[in-house]
Design a protein around this motif. Sequence first.
Motif, mmCIF file in Angstrom:
data_model
loop_
_atom_site.group_PDB
_atom_site.id
_atom_site.type_symbol
_atom_site.label_atom_id
_atom_site.label_comp_id
_atom_site.label_asym_id
_atom_site.label_seq_id
_atom_site.Cartn_x
_atom_site.Cartn_y
_atom_site.Cartn_z
ATOM 1 N N HIS A 85 -41.979 46.629 139.502
ATOM 2 C CA HIS A 85 -40.955 46.511 140.542
ATOM 3 C C HIS A 85 -40.745 47.875 141.180
ATOM 4 C CE1 HIS A 85 -38.648 47.852 137.073
ATOM 5 N NE2 HIS A 85 -37.556 48.031 137.794
ATOM 6 N N HIS A 109 -38.627 52.494 127.685
ATOM 7 C CA HIS A 109 -37.521 52.541 128.656
ATOM 8 C C HIS A 109 -36.220 52.876 127.926
ATOM 9 C CE1 HIS A 109 -35.280 51.214 132.331
ATOM 10 N NE2 HIS A 109 -36.403 51.548 132.915
ATOM 11 N N ASP A 130 -38.028 54.737 138.933
ATOM 12 C CA ASP A 130 -38.590 55.201 137.661
ATOM 13 C C ASP A 130 -39.850 54.420 137.294
ATOM 14 O OD1 ASP A 130 -36.763 53.040 137.377
ATOM 15 O OD2 ASP A 130 -36.683 53.344 135.212
ATOM 16 N N HIS A 131 -40.243 53.453 138.136
ATOM 17 C CA HIS A 131 -41.445 52.661 137.861
ATOM 18 C C HIS A 131 -42.526 52.854 138.915
ATOM 19 C CE1 HIS A 131 -39.619 50.231 134.592
ATOM 20 N NE2 HIS A 131 -38.544 50.735 135.158
ATOM 21 N N ASP A 142 -39.085 46.284 133.625
ATOM 22 C CA ASP A 142 -37.755 46.073 133.067
ATOM 23 C C ASP A 142 -37.473 44.577 132.987
ATOM 24 O OD1 ASP A 142 -37.463 48.824 133.166
ATOM 25 O OD2 ASP A 142 -36.319 48.818 135.015
HETATM 26 ZN ZN LIG Z 1 -36.490 51.154 134.879
#
Ligand SMILES: [Zn+2]
Length: 496
Positions: free
Chosen positions: A74, A250, A78-79, A185
Motif C-alpha cells: 500500500h 512493523h 513507510d512501505h 499492514d
Molecule cells: Zn506501515
Amino acid sequence: MRVTVLGTGAADGVPQPFCRCDTCADARARGQVRAPGGVLIDSTLLVDPAPAVGAAAARAGVDLSQVTTIAISHGHADHWDPAILLFRQWIADGNGPGALPPLRVIGPAAVIASAADWVAPGGSVEFLPAVAGGCWQLDGLNLRAITSTHGLVSAPGSEADPVAAAAVLFDVRDAHGTAVLYAADTGPPDADLLGDVAGASYDLALVELTFGASGPTTAGHLDHATFPRALAELRRVGAINADTDVVAIHLSHHHPPAPELHAALASWGARAVADGTTLEPLAETAPRAADTLTSTTNRTTLVTGGARSGKSTFAEQLAGNASDVLYLATGWPRGALGDDDWDERLAAHVARRPSRWRTREWSAMSPADLGAALTAAPPGSTVIIDCLALWLTRLIDAVAGWDEAAGLGTGSAAATTVTDGCEALLAGLATTAAGHVIMVTNEVGSGVVPATASGRFFRDQLGRVNARVAGLCSEVYLVVAGRALPLTAPYQEFHG
Ligand SMILES: [Zn+2]
Ligand SMILES: [Zn+2]
C-alpha cells in the motif's frame, strides 16, 4: 528461499527519535534500531521498499541489482518511496557497469499511477495494478496478492483512509513449494483474508505487530490483544502450523523493552529478528541441503565467553532457521551428585532448543567420540557442540586425570588423553561434511592463576584446545555480557 528482512520497524521505528520511554531507552542502550525497510526475497523480489531501503540493504550485506519485481502492499510512506525508481533509473541509464534487468512494479492502482511519474517514458518498467486475488508468475517465484484489513476503521462511521483500504498482503512461493506470508499492514483477519490463506501451511509468516499491550491502537493494525488472536485464527484455518516460523514485523516503541517483547512473542509461538536478518524458510518437500553433496559450505564457528555470558544462546541463534541441526550436548545430568542447579541449567538449555533439532546427549557417547561424531554428521547439516570445556572435563574425568598425585605433566596419562582427544576433534573438523559446525567453549584463562595443579592444568589445556580449534574456524566470536564480538582472523591486519 532466502528472505532478508531489511527492516522490522513501523513508520517511526524503534527507538522513536522524539521519545524517552523505557522501550526507546532500552533500544538505545542496546544499540538496536528497528526501521522500516521492506523484505528482499531470493534477490529478485523486493516487497515494500521504505525510504531508507538502500542503506538497509547495504547494512544487511545485499544489493538490489538483481531485483526484477517491486511489490507494494500500500502507499503509506513507510512501505513505499517512489524515489527508488529514480535511483534505479540512474544506473539503468548506463551510469554503472552491466545492464539492469527489466522491472515490474506491482501494487494498488493509485500507487502504481503515481509511481509511473518517476520513470522516464519508454523505460523498461512495467506497472501492474494489484487487488486481492491477483497472481503473477515472476522469476522463479509465484506472487499472489491477498486481502488486508488495514482499512478497518476504529469507530463505526468514521472516514476510511483510502490508501489503507486499498492495501493488499502477499503470498510468495518458490518452485519447491516453500511458502511465505507477508502480512503488513493489516488488522485482525476477516473471512476474506482467512479464505485467501486457508490451508497454506506457510513455512515463514511475517506478520505485523504495530501496537502494544496498552496505549494507542487502531483497528487497521495488530496489537498484543489482537496479534495472538490473529495467529490462533491463522492456525485454525491451516495457514500456519507448529513448523511455521512466525516473525513479527512493523514493530513500534509501543511494545515493552526487548526482553519482555521476546518473552511475549515466544508465548504466542512467534519471535522477532533484528533488521537485516536473512531467513531461509524451506518447505518439507523441498530438497534439503543434505540431499546434495555439492551444497556444503563448511562454515566453522567458535563461540567463546565466560560463564553465563550468553554464548550458548548466541550459538543457537547462529544456527538460525537451519532445518537439519545435530546438537551435541556435552553437559550431563549431575543430579545424582547433588548438583541440582546444574540440572536446572541443563533443562533450560534443552527446553530452548527447537523440537526439530536432533539432540545427542553426552551420556550416550564416550568423550573421545566427538571427532567421530563430526565425521559422521550428515552432509550439509548444522552441528552445535555445547561446549568444549565440559567435553574436556569429561575427557580428563575418563582417565581420573584430576588426581594430582598421578602427575599432570607432559607425557602423563591426562596430558596424553587431552592431546589425543584434541587431535581426533581437529580431524573430525577437517573431514566433516556438515555445512556449519558451531562450537561453544569457555574463556577461563583471564582470571587469577588457579591454586591447584589440576586447576592450572585444566586452564592451560582448554586454552590450547581453544586456540587450535580457532585456527581451523572461519569465524570466532567472543561473547561478553550478551554481546558477541567478532574476532579478526589471525594477522589479518598485516596481510591486508
Ligand atoms: Zn506501515
Ligand atoms: Zn499502513
